[in-house]
Design a protein around this motif. Structure first.
Motif, PDB file in Angstrom:
ATOM      1  N   HIS A  44     -38.990  29.068 -77.134  1.00  0.00           N
ATOM      2  CA  HIS A  44     -37.913  30.065 -77.037  1.00  0.00           C
ATOM      3  C   HIS A  44     -37.518  30.278 -75.910  1.00  0.00           C
ATOM      4  O   HIS A  44     -38.381  31.080 -75.001  1.00  0.00           O
ATOM      5  CB  HIS A  44     -38.520  31.402 -77.864  1.00  0.00           C
ATOM      6  N   SER A  45     -36.326  30.029 -75.477  1.00  0.00           N
ATOM      7  CA  SER A  45     -36.309  29.789 -73.909  1.00  0.00           C
ATOM      8  C   SER A  45     -36.114  31.356 -73.187  1.00  0.00           C
ATOM      9  O   SER A  45     -36.674  31.532 -72.075  1.00  0.00           O
ATOM     10  CB  SER A  45     -34.635  29.388 -73.716  1.00  0.00           C
ATOM     11  N   GLY A  46     -35.844  32.360 -73.795  1.00  0.00           N
ATOM     12  CA  GLY A  46     -35.873  33.661 -73.309  1.00  0.00           C
ATOM     13  C   GLY A  46     -37.241  34.173 -73.038  1.00  0.00           C
ATOM     14  O   GLY A  46     -37.658  34.739 -72.009  1.00  0.00           O
ATOM     15  N   PRO A  91     -31.906  30.065 -71.962  1.00  0.00           N
ATOM     16  CA  PRO A  91     -30.735  29.321 -71.256  1.00  0.00           C
ATOM     17  C   PRO A  91     -30.873  28.002 -71.774  1.00  0.00           C
ATOM     18  O   PRO A  91     -30.014  27.115 -71.449  1.00  0.00           O
ATOM     19  CB  PRO A  91     -30.792  29.347 -69.898  1.00  0.00           C
ATOM     20  N   GLY A  92     -31.800  27.681 -72.576  1.00  0.00           N
ATOM     21  CA  GLY A  92     -31.737  25.943 -73.102  1.00  0.00           C
ATOM     22  C   GLY A  92     -30.669  25.388 -73.731  1.00  0.00           C
ATOM     23  O   GLY A  92     -30.213  24.494 -73.446  1.00  0.00           O
ATOM     24  N   PHE A 152     -31.829  34.698 -61.707  1.00  0.00           N
ATOM     25  CA  PHE A 152     -31.180  34.073 -63.146  1.00  0.00           C
ATOM     26  C   PHE A 152     -29.772  34.640 -63.385  1.00  0.00           C
ATOM     27  O   PHE A 152     -29.138  33.773 -63.992  1.00  0.00           O
ATOM     28  CB  PHE A 152     -32.138  33.938 -64.047  1.00  0.00           C
ATOM     29  N   LEU A 153     -29.871  35.942 -63.463  1.00  0.00           N
ATOM     30  CA  LEU A 153     -28.800  36.581 -64.248  1.00  0.00           C
ATOM     31  C   LEU A 153     -27.347  36.095 -63.673  1.00  0.00           C
ATOM     32  O   LEU A 153     -26.398  35.755 -64.502  1.00  0.00           O
ATOM     33  CB  LEU A 153     -28.838  38.189 -64.116  1.00  0.00           C
ATOM     34  N   PRO A 154     -27.218  36.151 -62.414  1.00  0.00           N
ATOM     35  CA  PRO A 154     -25.699  35.777 -61.843  1.00  0.00           C
ATOM     36  C   PRO A 154     -25.563  34.347 -62.111  1.00  0.00           C
ATOM     37  O   PRO A 154     -24.367  33.851 -62.460  1.00  0.00           O
ATOM     38  CB  PRO A 154     -25.934  35.965 -60.455  1.00  0.00           C
ATOM     39  N   LYS A 159     -22.628  29.897 -65.298  1.00  0.00           N
ATOM     40  CA  LYS A 159     -22.875  28.830 -66.254  1.00  0.00           C
ATOM     41  C   LYS A 159     -21.871  29.060 -67.421  1.00  0.00           C
ATOM     42  O   LYS A 159     -21.074  28.253 -67.837  1.00  0.00           O
ATOM     43  CB  LYS A 159     -24.147  28.765 -66.716  1.00  0.00           C
ATOM     44  N   GLU A 160     -21.800  30.443 -67.816  1.00  0.00           N
ATOM     45  CA  GLU A 160     -21.267  30.818 -69.195  1.00  0.00           C
ATOM     46  C   GLU A 160     -19.644  30.521 -69.056  1.00  0.00           C
ATOM     47  O   GLU A 160     -18.815  30.384 -69.757  1.00  0.00           O
ATOM     48  CB  GLU A 160     -21.652  32.227 -69.831  1.00  0.00           C
ATOM     49  N   MET A 161     -19.327  31.054 -67.802  1.00  0.00           N
ATOM     50  CA  MET A 161     -17.896  30.980 -67.560  1.00  0.00           C
ATOM     51  C   MET A 161     -17.477  29.651 -67.408  1.00  0.00           C
ATOM     52  O   MET A 161     -16.266  29.166 -67.787  1.00  0.00           O
ATOM     53  CB  MET A 161     -17.520  31.851 -65.953  1.00  0.00           C
TER      54      MET A 161
END
Length: 262
Positions: A44-46, A91-92, A152-154, A159-161
Motif C-alpha cells: 500500500h504505497s501511502g 504514488p505507486g 515528496f508532496l511538491p 507528477k499529477e499535472m
C-alpha cells in the motif's frame, strides 16, 4: 494509509495485481483483500512511503525526481516493488504504464466511487497536504521517514499535472480513472466497487471466494489519526531536542561561571 506495511521475504516474487484505485477509494481494504487472495505481501504505497523505513521513503522521492528519466526510473521502480505480489494506492499507481512494462503479466483492478463522496473524503487530505512546506520541513526534519513528506508532496503535484492535468480538485479521481482505462488493455482490467465484495475480484484473479466478509477499512479515520500522530510525535521530538539543548547550554554556562569565579 492505515494498513501495516507488508515486508517481502522473497524478492524474486513479481507483481501479480495492480490495485489502480485512486487514494480514498478503499485502497487499504483492497490491500487487505489482495493479501488474502494472493497469499503474499501487497504494497500500500501511502503506508509504505510514510510508515516504512527512511530509506524506502527516500527511494520513492528518487523515483519521483527521475520520473522523466526512463532508464533510471525503471531501475528504481523494480527496486521499490521487488518481492511484492501486489501494489495499491499512490504514488505507486501513478506509474501504471511503467509497472505494466516491468510486469507484463500483471492484472489491474480499478476501484471506482461516487465522485462527490470521494471528494468529500479527500478534501481533508488535500487540506493537510496544503500546509506550508517550510513549516512542514522544519517540523518533520528530525523524524526519520516522515521528513521526506515535504520533499515528496511538491513532486506528487508535479507528477499529477503531467499525468492527468490537475494536481488538486474534484476531477482528480475521474481523470485518473480515464487514464487507467486508456493504458490498460480491457482483458487485463477489472472495474468494480467495494460494495460488490469478493465475487468479481476472486473470479477475475481465478481464486476461490473467501468465506469471511470482504475487508472494509475506514480510510478517513485512519488518515486523520495518522496525521494527528505525526504532528504530535514530531512536536514531542522537538520538545526533547530543545529541552536537551537548553540543559546543555545551562550546564556549560554554569561550568564557565564556576571556572571564572574560581
Amino acid at each position: 494509509m492505515g494498513a501495516v506495511p507488508s515486508v517481502p521475504t522473497d524478492r524474486s516474487q513479481s507483481l501479480q495485481v495492480i490495485g489502480a484505485g485512486y487514494p480514498r477509494t478503499g485502497t487499504v481494504s483492497m490491500t487487505i483483500a489482495l493479501e488474502k487472495l494472493l497469499g503474499g505481501p501487497v504494497m500500500h504505497s501511502g503506508t509504505h512511503l510514510f510508515g516504512g523505513k527512511d530509506s524506502y521513503a527516500k527511494l520513492w522521492c528518487e523515483i519521483m525526481r527521475n520520473r522523466n528519466n526512463k532508464p533510471v526510473l525503471m531501475k528504481l521502480l523494480r527496486e521499490a516493488t521487488a518481492g511484492f505480489v501486489g501494489i495499491t494506492d499512490a504514488p505507486g499507481i501513478m506509474f501504471l504504464p511503467e509497472l505494466l512494462e516491468l510486469y507484463p503479466d500483471a492484472k489491474v483492478v480499478l476501484i471506482t466511487r461516487d465522485p462527490d463522496r470521494w471528494f468529500e473524503s479527500m478534501a481533508p487530505v488535500m487540506k493537510n497536504a496544503g500546509i506550508n512546506l517550510w513549516v512542514l520541513r522544519t517540523l518533520l526534519f528530525p523524524c526519520p521517514t516522515w521528513r521526506w513528506a515535504p520533499v515528496f508532496l511538491p513532486l506528487f503535484g508535479e507528477k499529477e499535472m503531467e499525468r492527468i492535468g490537475v494536481k488538486n480538485g474534484k476531477e482528480m479521481m475521474t481523470r485518473h480513472n480515464d487514464h487507467v482505462r486508456s493504458v490498460v488493455p480491457p482483458p487485463k482490467l477489472l472495474t468494480m466497487e467495494l460494495k460488490e465484495g469478493w465475487a468479481p475480484l476472486a473470479e477475475f484473479l481465478d481464486k476461490p471466494v473467501p468465506k469471511e466478509p470482504f475487508p472494509r477499512a475506514n480510510d478517513s479515520v485512519a488518515v486523520a489519526a495518522y496525521a494527528k500522530r505525526i504532528f504530535i510525535t514530531a512536536s514531542l521530538v522537538w520538545v526533547t531536542i530543545l529541552s536537551g539543548t537548553g540543559i546543555v547550554a545551562w550546564s556549560a554556562r554554569h561550568l564557565w561561571r564556576r571556572q571564572v569565579a574560581g
